[in-house]
Design a protein around this motif. Structure first.
Motif, PDB file in Angstrom:
ATOM      1  N   UNK A 161       0.837  -1.192   0.000  1.00 41.84           N
ATOM      2  CA  UNK A 161       0.000   0.000   0.000  1.00 41.84           C
ATOM      3  C   UNK A 161       0.870   1.240   0.000  1.00 41.84           C
ATOM      4  N   UNK A 162       0.265   2.335  -0.403  1.00 42.65           N
ATOM      5  CA  UNK A 162       0.838   3.670  -0.212  1.00 42.65           C
ATOM      6  C   UNK A 162      -0.079   4.400   0.755  1.00 42.65           C
ATOM      7  N   UNK A 163      -0.028   5.706   0.739  1.00 40.50           N
ATOM      8  CA  UNK A 163      -0.862   6.451   1.676  1.00 40.50           C
ATOM      9  C   UNK A 163      -2.347   6.261   1.389  1.00 40.50           C
ATOM     10  N   UNK A 164      -2.729   6.229   0.103  1.00 44.17           N
ATOM     11  CA  UNK A 164      -4.147   6.126  -0.248  1.00 44.17           C
ATOM     12  C   UNK A 164      -4.477   4.924  -1.127  1.00 44.17           C
ATOM     13  N   UNK A 165      -3.467   4.260  -1.681  1.00 44.99           N
ATOM     14  CA  UNK A 165      -3.696   3.136  -2.564  1.00 44.99           C
ATOM     15  C   UNK A 165      -3.241   1.847  -1.888  1.00 44.99           C
ATOM     16  N   UNK A 181      -8.665   2.215  -3.446  1.00 36.87           N
ATOM     17  CA  UNK A 181      -8.334   3.626  -3.247  1.00 36.87           C
ATOM     18  C   UNK A 181      -9.138   4.144  -2.069  1.00 36.87           C
ATOM     19  N   UNK A 182      -8.444   4.711  -1.082  1.00 40.16           N
ATOM     20  CA  UNK A 182      -9.098   5.251   0.099  1.00 40.16           C
ATOM     21  C   UNK A 182      -9.294   6.746  -0.061  1.00 40.16           C
ATOM     22  N   UNK A 183     -10.528   7.196   0.156  1.00 41.82           N
ATOM     23  CA  UNK A 183     -10.893   8.614   0.093  1.00 41.82           C
ATOM     24  C   UNK A 183     -11.582   8.971   1.399  1.00 41.82           C
ATOM     25  N   UNK A 184     -10.809   9.384   2.377  1.00 42.56           N
ATOM     26  CA  UNK A 184     -11.323   9.677   3.718  1.00 42.56           C
ATOM     27  C   UNK A 184     -12.048   8.454   4.270  1.00 42.56           C
ATOM     28  N   UNK A 215     -14.303   6.629   2.726  1.00 45.45           N
ATOM     29  CA  UNK A 215     -14.814   5.807   1.638  1.00 45.45           C
ATOM     30  C   UNK A 215     -13.649   5.062   0.982  1.00 45.45           C
ATOM     31  N   UNK A 216     -13.856   3.782   0.690  1.00 43.44           N
ATOM     32  CA  UNK A 216     -12.861   2.973  -0.003  1.00 43.44           C
ATOM     33  C   UNK A 216     -13.488   2.394  -1.260  1.00 43.44           C
ATOM     34  N   UNK A 217     -12.889   2.649  -2.407  1.00 44.54           N
ATOM     35  CA  UNK A 217     -13.313   2.103  -3.685  1.00 44.54           C
ATOM     36  C   UNK A 217     -12.315   1.033  -4.104  1.00 44.54           C
ATOM     37  N   UNK A 218     -12.811  -0.090  -4.599  1.00 44.82           N
ATOM     38  CA  UNK A 218     -11.898  -1.166  -4.996  1.00 44.82           C
ATOM     39  C   UNK A 218     -12.442  -1.893  -6.213  1.00 44.82           C
ATOM     40  N   UNK A 219     -11.525  -2.508  -6.943  1.00 51.22           N
ATOM     41  CA  UNK A 219     -11.880  -3.327  -8.098  1.00 51.22           C
ATOM     42  C   UNK A 219     -11.054  -4.606  -8.027  1.00 51.22           C
ATOM     43  N   UNK A 220     -11.697  -5.732  -8.361  1.00 54.25           N
ATOM     44  CA  UNK A 220     -11.035  -7.023  -8.346  1.00 54.25           C
ATOM     45  C   UNK A 220     -11.179  -7.683  -9.705  1.00 54.25           C
ATOM     46  N   UNK A 271     -16.630  -4.712  -8.496  1.00 51.46           N
ATOM     47  CA  UNK A 271     -16.442  -3.364  -7.983  1.00 51.46           C
ATOM     48  C   UNK A 271     -17.094  -3.279  -6.619  1.00 51.46           C
ATOM     49  N   UNK A 272     -16.448  -2.586  -5.701  1.00 52.55           N
ATOM     50  CA  UNK A 272     -17.023  -2.456  -4.362  1.00 52.55           C
ATOM     51  C   UNK A 272     -16.864  -1.031  -3.857  1.00 52.55           C
ATOM     52  N   UNK A 273     -17.793  -0.677  -2.997  1.00 50.99           N
ATOM     53  CA  UNK A 273     -17.831   0.642  -2.371  1.00 50.99           C
ATOM     54  C   UNK A 273     -18.033   0.413  -0.888  1.00 50.99           C
ATOM     55  N   UNK A 274     -17.117   0.909  -0.064  1.00 58.63           N
ATOM     56  CA  UNK A 274     -17.218   0.690   1.378  1.00 58.63           C
ATOM     57  C   UNK A 274     -17.130   2.028   2.105  1.00 58.63           C
ATOM     58  N   UNK A 275     -18.081   2.230   2.987  1.00 62.58           N
ATOM     59  CA  UNK A 275     -18.150   3.455   3.799  1.00 62.58           C
ATOM     60  C   UNK A 275     -17.958   3.093   5.254  1.00 62.58           C
TER      61      UNK A 275
END
Length: 315
Positions: free
Chosen positions: A242-246, A277-280, A282-287, A304-308
């Motif tokens: 990971x990096x800071x947001x990825x 990808x983390x956005x505060x 919210x996390x968006x991901x693709x597999x 595709x997933x969306x996690x809050x």
């Protein structure tokens, strides 16, 4: 599950254990099967840079309405027979009188953990035992070539390559192909995950229990409920970072399936790539995933997933 410290050991000796009585709810061949599971794990040197963990698990299918046999009664005598993996009594089938009553699997576990600087390394091993003779010393087991071997390396200094996992699994030995070697030593042809009485085998709703690499009965072309392909050699690798947001995760598995007497059956190669990808909060991901094997058939997929996290809606 957390370990419990043994008094007066300053957390250097810990243990955990348990016992479970459960039910199978699928109705395949033998309905109303009971499940017995007990385990005991020991952990040594929890505060040291080198730690050791040992364990033993015992699982058994028993009871149920066996075709042509009276239903077993849940009482202390029958439970004791299953608990100790002993042969069945007069009310049991001929197969269970000559062997252990029920369908049993034992598994020994060992894990060595080493901490050096920013690196945490785990070397682990797990075997499978479905027939006597049972030996606590794994190098004396008849099927010592079978089992799972793995190594996991984590680090706190290289986030781009935070964790690496390598594993190998083999189930092709099964204590040899001869059950009766000399009239004295018995125990070959272990036939993992199958049983001569509980023809449901180790499956639930026709899906294998234990490892996803054993092909489930749901994939049998003839619609049968038996686990047919129990001989495999497999290799697995995984890498995440990971990096800071990825963040990412890559996994790949190669499996060679065999028929009886190690006739090659099919080769399956599985792989998965996940990017998030983390956005505060919210996390968006693709597999992306694929199976390139011939049987049960090649397949690809994307998810595709969306996690809050946190509070979903504020008043």
């Amino acid at each position: 599950e957390q370990f419990t410290s043994v008094p007066f050991t300053h957390d250097q000796v810990k243990f955990r254990g348990g016992i479970t009585h459960a039910w199978f709810t699928d109705e395949v061949y033998v309905p109303d099967i009971w499940l017995h599971h007990k385990y005991f794990h020991l952990r040594l040197g929890d505060r040291l840079p080198v730690r050791l963990q040992l364990g033993l698990d015992h699982m058994a299918q028993w009871g149920g309405k066996l075709p042509g046999q009276p239903s077993q009664v849940f009482n202390f005598a029958n439970f004791k027979t299953i608990f100790l993996a002993r042969s069945g009594g007069e009310g049991s089938s001929v197969f269970e009188q000559n062997n252990a009553a029920g369908n049993h699997i034992l598994s020994e576990h060992a894990r060595l953990e080493i901490t050096t600087g920013n690196f945490n390394t785990s070397i682990y091993w797990q075997n499978i035992i479905e027939d006597s003779p049972f030996r606590l010393a794994p190098w004396k087991m008849m099927n010592r070539e079978d089992g799972l071997w793995g190594i996991s390396v984590e680090n706190n200094s290289l986030p781009y390559f935070q964790k690496l996992v390598l594993e190998r699994i083999n189930t092709t030995d099964q204590s040899g192909y001869i059950h009766d070697k000399d009239g004295i030593v018995y125990g070959g042809q272990d036939s993992y995950f199958t049983n001569g009485t509980y023809l449901n085998d180790w499956a639930f709703h026709r899906r294998s229990i234990g490892t996803p690499l054993i092909l489930s009965p749901i994939y049998n072309p003839d619609g049968s409920y038996r686990i047919n392909h129990i001989w495999i050699k497999a290799y697995h690798a995984g890498l995440s970072g990971h990096t800071q947001n990825w963040a990412y995760r890559i996994m790949g598995t190669y499996v060679q399936h065999y028929n009886f007497y190690l006739h090659p059956f099919t080769i399956n190669t599985y792989w998965l790539l996940e990017v998030s990808r983390a956005l505060q909060s919210i996390t968006l991901s693709v597999r992306l995933a694929a199976d390139t094997g011939i049987f049960p058939g090649p397949a690809t997929g994307i998810q595709f997933s969306f996690k809050k996290s946190g509070i979903l809606f504020r008043p």
